[in-house]
Design a protein around this motif. Structure first.
Motif, PDB file in Angstrom:
ATOM      1  N   UNK A 142     -95.177  -9.241  28.615  1.00  0.00           N
ATOM      2  CA  UNK A 142     -94.848 -10.493  29.287  1.00  0.00           C
ATOM      3  C   UNK A 142     -93.398 -10.587  29.736  1.00  0.00           C
ATOM      4  N   UNK A 143     -92.545  -9.732  29.196  1.00  0.00           N
ATOM      5  CA  UNK A 143     -91.137  -9.732  29.611  1.00  0.00           C
ATOM      6  C   UNK A 143     -91.011  -9.006  30.947  1.00  0.00           C
ATOM      7  N   UNK A 150     -87.343  -0.951  31.262  1.00  0.00           N
ATOM      8  CA  UNK A 150     -88.316  -0.497  32.259  1.00  0.00           C
ATOM      9  C   UNK A 150     -89.740  -0.745  31.774  1.00  0.00           C
ATOM     10  N   UNK A 151     -90.696  -0.826  32.703  1.00  0.00           N
ATOM     11  CA  UNK A 151     -92.103  -0.859  32.292  1.00  0.00           C
ATOM     12  C   UNK A 151     -92.443   0.511  31.726  1.00  0.00           C
ATOM     13  N   UNK A 152     -93.430   0.536  30.810  1.00  0.00           N
ATOM     14  CA  UNK A 152     -93.731   1.806  30.145  1.00  0.00           C
ATOM     15  C   UNK A 152     -95.220   2.077  30.139  1.00  0.00           C
ATOM     16  N   UNK A 153     -95.880   1.969  29.000  1.00  0.00           N
ATOM     17  CA  UNK A 153     -97.287   2.342  28.922  1.00  0.00           C
ATOM     18  C   UNK A 153     -98.082   1.308  28.145  1.00  0.00           C
ATOM     19  N   UNK A 158     -92.662  -1.751  27.379  1.00  0.00           N
ATOM     20  CA  UNK A 158     -91.359  -1.461  27.981  1.00  0.00           C
ATOM     21  C   UNK A 158     -90.715  -0.233  27.333  1.00  0.00           C
ATOM     22  N   UNK A 159     -89.738   0.314  28.057  1.00  0.00           N
ATOM     23  CA  UNK A 159     -88.990   1.465  27.561  1.00  0.00           C
ATOM     24  C   UNK A 159     -87.521   1.288  27.893  1.00  0.00           C
ATOM     25  N   UNK A 181     -89.823  -9.452  15.940  1.00  0.00           N
ATOM     26  CA  UNK A 181     -90.251 -10.817  15.652  1.00  0.00           C
ATOM     27  C   UNK A 181     -91.664 -11.080  16.169  1.00  0.00           C
ATOM     28  N   UNK A 182     -92.046 -10.469  17.262  1.00  0.00           N
ATOM     29  CA  UNK A 182     -93.395 -10.653  17.820  1.00  0.00           C
ATOM     30  C   UNK A 182     -94.469  -9.927  17.008  1.00  0.00           C
ATOM     31  N   UNK A 183     -94.067  -8.936  16.239  1.00  0.00           N
ATOM     32  CA  UNK A 183     -95.041  -8.130  15.480  1.00  0.00           C
ATOM     33  C   UNK A 183     -95.374  -8.745  14.128  1.00  0.00           C
ATOM     34  N   UNK A 184     -94.816  -9.916  13.825  1.00  0.00           N
ATOM     35  CA  UNK A 184     -94.996 -10.525  12.515  1.00  0.00           C
ATOM     36  C   UNK A 184     -96.207 -11.300  12.311  1.00  0.00           C
TER      37      UNK A 184
END
Length: 184
Positions: A142-143, A150-153, A158-159, A181-184
Protein backbone atom coordinates in the motif's frame (compact mmCIF):
# COMPACT_ATOMS: atom_id res chain seq x y z
CA UNK A 1 -0.70 -32.50 26.43
CA UNK A 2 -3.04 -31.28 23.69
CA UNK A 3 -5.12 -33.58 21.50
CA UNK A 4 -2.92 -32.71 18.51
CA UNK A 5 0.24 -33.57 20.46
CA UNK A 6 -1.30 -36.90 21.48
CA UNK A 7 -2.25 -37.65 17.86
CA UNK A 8 1.27 -36.83 16.69
CA UNK A 9 2.77 -39.01 19.41
CA UNK A 10 0.51 -41.90 18.39
CA UNK A 11 1.39 -41.53 14.71
CA UNK A 12 5.11 -41.44 15.49
CA UNK A 13 4.77 -44.59 17.61
CA UNK A 14 2.86 -46.33 14.79
CA UNK A 15 5.38 -45.58 12.00
CA UNK A 16 7.22 -48.93 12.27
CA UNK A 17 4.02 -50.99 12.24
CA UNK A 18 2.27 -48.98 9.50
CA UNK A 19 5.26 -48.38 7.19
CA UNK A 20 7.52 -51.35 7.85
CA UNK A 21 10.45 -49.30 9.23
CA UNK A 22 11.14 -47.08 12.22
CA UNK A 23 11.48 -43.32 11.62
CA UNK A 24 15.27 -43.31 12.03
CA UNK A 25 15.61 -45.83 9.17
CA UNK A 26 13.39 -43.69 6.92
CA UNK A 27 15.50 -40.63 7.76
CA UNK A 28 18.73 -42.51 7.03
CA UNK A 29 17.32 -43.70 3.69
CA UNK A 30 16.12 -40.23 2.67
CA UNK A 31 19.24 -38.26 3.68
CA UNK A 32 21.49 -39.24 0.75
CA UNK A 33 18.70 -38.72 -1.79
CA UNK A 34 18.87 -34.91 -1.32
CA UNK A 35 15.18 -34.11 -1.64
CA UNK A 36 14.68 -30.36 -1.27
CA UNK A 37 10.89 -30.23 -1.05
CA UNK A 38 8.31 -31.79 1.22
CA UNK A 39 6.11 -32.84 -1.72
CA UNK A 40 9.01 -34.66 -3.41
CA UNK A 41 9.56 -36.78 -0.31
CA UNK A 42 5.84 -37.55 0.06
CA UNK A 43 5.60 -38.58 -3.61
CA UNK A 44 8.69 -40.80 -3.30
CA UNK A 45 7.45 -42.55 -0.15
CA UNK A 46 3.98 -43.15 -1.60
CA UNK A 47 5.05 -44.28 -5.08
CA UNK A 48 8.23 -46.21 -4.26
CA UNK A 49 7.34 -47.65 -0.85
CA UNK A 50 3.53 -47.65 -0.67
CA UNK A 51 3.45 -45.48 2.43
CA UNK A 52 0.02 -43.98 3.04
CA UNK A 53 -0.35 -40.22 2.64
CA UNK A 54 -0.59 -39.37 6.36
CA UNK A 55 2.54 -41.28 7.29
CA UNK A 56 4.42 -40.08 4.19
CA UNK A 57 3.55 -36.52 5.17
CA UNK A 58 4.80 -37.05 8.73
CA UNK A 59 8.05 -38.74 7.63
CA UNK A 60 8.69 -35.94 5.12
CA UNK A 61 8.17 -33.28 7.77
CA UNK A 62 10.52 -35.06 10.18
CA UNK A 63 13.12 -35.57 7.43
CA UNK A 64 13.24 -31.86 6.62
CA UNK A 65 13.10 -30.91 10.30
CA UNK A 66 16.05 -33.19 11.02
CA UNK A 67 18.09 -31.63 8.23
CA UNK A 68 18.04 -34.86 6.29
CA UNK A 69 18.65 -32.94 3.06
CA UNK A 70 22.16 -33.62 1.85
CA UNK A 71 22.48 -30.11 0.34
CA UNK A 72 21.56 -28.09 3.45
CA UNK A 73 24.45 -25.77 4.39
CA UNK A 74 25.61 -25.92 8.00
CA UNK A 75 25.52 -22.11 8.31
CA UNK A 76 23.44 -20.50 5.54
CA UNK A 77 24.45 -16.95 6.51
CA UNK A 78 28.15 -17.78 6.38
CA UNK A 79 27.57 -19.35 2.94
CA UNK A 80 25.67 -16.29 1.67
CA UNK A 81 28.37 -13.86 2.79
CA UNK A 82 31.46 -15.78 1.73
CA UNK A 83 33.84 -15.26 -1.16
CA UNK A 84 33.03 -12.27 -3.35
CA UNK A 85 30.09 -11.27 -1.10
CA UNK A 86 32.08 -11.25 2.16
CA UNK A 87 32.34 -7.44 2.16
CA UNK A 88 28.53 -7.25 2.53
CA UNK A 89 28.49 -9.08 5.90
CA UNK A 90 28.82 -5.87 8.01
CA UNK A 91 25.78 -4.42 6.20
CA UNK A 92 23.81 -7.62 6.86
CA UNK A 93 24.89 -7.57 10.53
CA UNK A 94 23.79 -3.94 10.90
CA UNK A 95 20.33 -4.62 9.42
CA UNK A 96 19.81 -7.59 11.76
CA UNK A 97 21.13 -5.67 14.78
CA UNK A 98 18.74 -2.79 14.06
CA UNK A 99 15.77 -5.14 13.55
CA UNK A 100 16.48 -6.77 16.91
CA UNK A 101 16.15 -3.39 18.66
CA UNK A 102 12.52 -3.20 17.52
CA UNK A 103 11.29 -5.90 19.88
CA UNK A 104 12.00 -9.20 21.61
CA UNK A 105 9.76 -11.00 19.14
CA UNK A 106 11.99 -10.55 16.06
CA UNK A 107 12.80 -13.96 14.58
CA UNK A 108 15.80 -14.34 12.27
CA UNK A 109 15.21 -17.26 9.89
CA UNK A 110 18.12 -18.04 7.54
CA UNK A 111 17.30 -19.84 4.30
CA UNK A 112 19.70 -21.09 1.64
CA UNK A 113 19.79 -17.80 -0.31
CA UNK A 114 18.27 -15.21 2.04
CA UNK A 115 17.36 -14.39 5.63
CA UNK A 116 13.79 -13.74 6.64
CA UNK A 117 12.96 -11.38 9.49
CA UNK A 118 9.64 -12.29 11.07
CA UNK A 119 7.36 -11.34 13.85
CA UNK A 120 3.95 -13.01 13.58
CA UNK A 121 4.63 -12.88 9.84
CA UNK A 122 7.57 -11.92 7.65
CA UNK A 123 8.31 -8.21 7.56
CA UNK A 124 11.69 -8.16 5.80
CA UNK A 125 13.89 -10.34 3.61
CA UNK A 126 17.67 -9.82 3.37
CA UNK A 127 19.30 -11.16 0.20
CA UNK A 128 22.93 -10.85 -0.89
CA UNK A 129 21.85 -10.06 -4.44
CA UNK A 130 25.23 -9.32 -6.01
CA UNK A 131 28.80 -9.09 -4.76
CA UNK A 132 28.23 -5.36 -4.10
CA UNK A 133 24.56 -5.16 -3.07
CA UNK A 134 22.06 -6.46 -0.55
CA UNK A 135 18.40 -6.33 -1.51
CA UNK A 136 16.33 -5.55 1.57
CA UNK A 137 12.77 -6.61 0.87
CA UNK A 138 10.10 -4.99 3.03
CA UNK A 139 6.44 -5.84 3.58
CA UNK A 140 4.94 -2.37 3.09
CA UNK A 141 1.89 -3.15 0.97
CA UNK A 142 0.00 0.00 0.00
CA UNK A 143 2.98 2.34 0.32
CA UNK A 144 3.93 4.22 -2.85
CA UNK A 145 7.28 3.39 -4.40
CA UNK A 146 9.39 6.53 -4.25
CA UNK A 147 13.11 7.06 -4.80
CA UNK A 148 15.06 4.34 -3.01
CA UNK A 149 11.89 2.50 -1.95
CA UNK A 150 11.20 0.45 -5.09
CA UNK A 151 8.40 -2.00 -5.90
CA UNK A 152 9.59 -5.58 -5.50
CA UNK A 153 7.79 -8.93 -5.51
CA UNK A 154 4.89 -10.84 -4.02
CA UNK A 155 6.71 -11.81 -0.81
CA UNK A 156 7.91 -8.28 -0.09
CA UNK A 157 6.09 -5.40 -1.69
CA UNK A 158 9.11 -3.09 -1.68
CA UNK A 159 12.89 -3.22 -1.92
CA UNK A 160 15.76 -1.01 -0.87
CA UNK A 161 19.23 -1.58 -2.31
CA UNK A 162 22.01 -1.47 0.29
CA UNK A 163 25.64 -1.26 -0.81
CA UNK A 164 27.26 0.11 2.35
CA UNK A 165 26.58 0.83 6.01
CA UNK A 166 25.80 4.43 5.05
CA UNK A 167 22.78 3.16 3.09
CA UNK A 168 21.18 1.97 6.35
CA UNK A 169 20.13 5.54 7.11
CA UNK A 170 17.17 7.06 8.95
CA UNK A 171 14.81 6.45 6.00
CA UNK A 172 15.66 2.76 5.76
CA UNK A 173 15.44 2.28 9.52
CA UNK A 174 12.03 3.96 9.43
CA UNK A 175 10.80 1.61 6.68
CA UNK A 176 12.07 -1.42 8.60
CA UNK A 177 10.30 -0.20 11.76
CA UNK A 178 7.06 0.37 9.83
CA UNK A 179 7.22 -3.12 8.27
CA UNK A 180 7.87 -4.57 11.74
CA UNK A 181 4.90 -2.74 13.25
CA UNK A 182 2.60 -4.07 10.51
CA UNK A 183 3.69 -7.67 11.13
CA UNK A 184 2.43 -7.66 14.72
Amino acid sequence: MSTIDKQLETMLANIPEKTGKPLDQWLAQLAPLGFAKHGEIVKFLKSEHGVTHGFANLIAAKALEAGARADAPADPVAEQYSGAKAALKPVYDAVVAYAQTLGDDVEIAPKKASVSLRRKKQFALITAATRTRIDLGLALKGEPATGRLETYNAMCSHRVRLESLADLDEDVRGWIAEAYSRAG
